[in-house]
Design a protein around this motif. Structure first.
Motif, PDB file in Angstrom:
ATOM      1  N   SER A 199       0.802  -1.231   0.000  1.00  0.00           N
ATOM      2  CA  SER A 199       0.000   0.000   0.000  1.00  0.00           C
ATOM      3  C   SER A 199       0.826   1.268   0.000  1.00  0.00           C
ATOM      4  O   SER A 199       0.256   2.368  -0.007  1.00  0.00           O
ATOM      5  CB  SER A 199      -0.913   0.013   1.229  1.00  0.00           C
TER       6      SER A 199
ATOM      7  N   ASN B  54      -2.665   6.393  -3.150  1.00  0.00           N
ATOM      8  CA  ASN B  54      -4.081   6.725  -3.296  1.00  0.00           C
ATOM      9  C   ASN B  54      -4.423   6.992  -4.738  1.00  0.00           C
ATOM     10  O   ASN B  54      -4.829   8.087  -5.106  1.00  0.00           O
ATOM     11  CB  ASN B  54      -4.429   7.916  -2.405  1.00  0.00           C
ATOM     12  N   ASN B  55      -4.245   6.015  -5.606  1.00  0.00           N
ATOM     13  CA  ASN B  55      -4.715   6.062  -6.987  1.00  0.00           C
ATOM     14  C   ASN B  55      -4.401   7.318  -7.766  1.00  0.00           C
ATOM     15  O   ASN B  55      -5.266   8.168  -7.966  1.00  0.00           O
ATOM     16  CB  ASN B  55      -6.225   5.799  -7.029  1.00  0.00           C
TER      17      ASN B  55
ATOM     18  N   GLY C  87       0.280   9.422  -3.822  1.00  0.00           N
ATOM     19  CA  GLY C  87      -0.278   9.716  -2.518  1.00  0.00           C
ATOM     20  C   GLY C  87       0.453  10.765  -1.726  1.00  0.00           C
ATOM     21  O   GLY C  87       1.317  11.486  -2.227  1.00  0.00           O
ATOM     22  N   TRP C  88       0.072  10.814  -0.474  1.00  0.00           N
ATOM     23  CA  TRP C  88       0.611  11.798   0.449  1.00  0.00           C
ATOM     24  C   TRP C  88       1.691  11.159   1.328  1.00  0.00           C
ATOM     25  O   TRP C  88       1.849   9.948   1.353  1.00  0.00           O
ATOM     26  CB  TRP C  88      -0.510  12.372   1.320  1.00  0.00           C
TER      27      TRP C  88
ATOM     28  N   SER D  98      -6.800  15.465  -5.213  1.00  0.00           N
ATOM     29  CA  SER D  98      -5.488  14.914  -4.858  1.00  0.00           C
ATOM     30  C   SER D  98      -4.546  15.958  -4.260  1.00  0.00           C
ATOM     31  O   SER D  98      -3.480  16.266  -4.814  1.00  0.00           O
ATOM     32  CB  SER D  98      -4.862  14.259  -6.087  1.00  0.00           C
TER      33      SER D  98
ATOM     34  N   ASN E 218      -5.634  15.074   3.935  1.00  0.00           N
ATOM     35  CA  ASN E 218      -5.456  14.461   2.629  1.00  0.00           C
ATOM     36  C   ASN E 218      -6.777  14.486   1.879  1.00  0.00           C
ATOM     37  O   ASN E 218      -7.822  14.791   2.466  1.00  0.00           O
ATOM     38  CB  ASN E 218      -4.921  13.038   2.756  1.00  0.00           C
ATOM     39  N   ALA E 219      -6.717  14.201   0.593  1.00  0.00           N
ATOM     40  CA  ALA E 219      -7.916  14.213  -0.261  1.00  0.00           C
ATOM     41  C   ALA E 219      -8.669  15.533  -0.129  1.00  0.00           C
ATOM     42  O   ALA E 219      -9.899  15.550  -0.066  1.00  0.00           O
ATOM     43  CB  ALA E 219      -8.814  13.027   0.052  1.00  0.00           C
TER      44      ALA E 219
END
Lengths: 121, 107
Positions: free
Chosen positions: A33, A103-104, A107-108, B32, B49-50
């Motif tokens: 992941s 995250n597709n 990511g962070w 993102s 996040n997000a």
């Protein structure tokens, strides 16, 4: 909880190679992941992503540094490493290692290591 | 490359004030975006996040919002412990990029 710790020389001569290692504890770097990333911050300036590596060894680099950078894994030691060739004074920075949470498709960064200052002189 | 234009570069506000920091993406990047807080001499800490999902343990006075390509971080009721530099980050595509940072001080 996951912890990351950078290690390596604090001083590198111009034109030589900067080498740093990030030791990961509290979790495995073979987890699907996550990527494992290096980020740097010149003194008094902002953050720059250097690159990330997946547990398979697949790596992604910032195009601005790609010709000089290698990021690799040592799964037996639960570590990953950064090599930056042909350094100049412009590479003087605090270098952070971090976990990149996928995250597709990217990511962070969480968590981060404490950072290590590398001076080129 | 996706550019993240962050503003202002610095601000000073009174305790209890509402503070808003903006990042404008150079193209559409869905949600993102992450936000980080960096205190002097410390590593950045993930806040959001997000675009709007608050991390566990982060005070609820922090919030994030997206409007088209503009992302905002709001601190409701600024506290002395919020003195820090804040960064946005794009994770829509490689290269992953950060905004230039916003330094927040207390008057």
């Amino acid at each position: 909880q996951l912890q990351l710790q950078e290690s390596g020389p604090g001083l590198v001569k111009p034109s030589e190679t900067l080498s740093l290692t990030c030791s990961v504890s509290g979790g495995s770097i073979t987890t699907r992941s996550f990527y494992w990333a290096w980020i740097r911050q010149p003194p008094g300036k902002g953050l720059e992503w250097i690159g990330s590596v997946f547990y398979t060894g697949t790596s992604y680099y910032n195009p601005s540094l790609k010709s000089r950078v290698t990021i690799s894994l040592d799964t037996s030691k639960n570590q990953f490493s950064l090599r930056l060739n042909s350094v100049t004074a412009a590479d003087t920075a605090v270098y952070y290692c971090a976990r990149e949470v996928i995250n597709n498709p990217r990511g962070w960064f969480d968590p981060w290591g404490q950072g290590t200052l590398v001076s080129v002189s | 490359d996706i550019q993240m234009t962050q503003s202002p570069s610095s601000l000073s506000a009174f305790p209890g004030d509402r503070v808003t920091i903006t990042c404008r993406a150079s193209q559409g990047i869905s949600v993102s975006v992450a936000w980080y807080q960096q205190k002097p001499g410390k590593a950045p800490k993930l806040l959001i996040n997000a675009a709007s999902t608050l991390q566990s343990g982060v005070p609820s006075r922090f919030s994030g919002r997206k409007s088209e390509t503009v992302f905002t971080l709001t601190i409701n009721s600024l506290q002395p412990e919020d003195v820090a530099t804040y960064y946005c980050q794009n994770y829509f595509s490689v290269p992953l990029t950060f905004g230039g940072g916003t330094r927040v001080d207390i008057k």
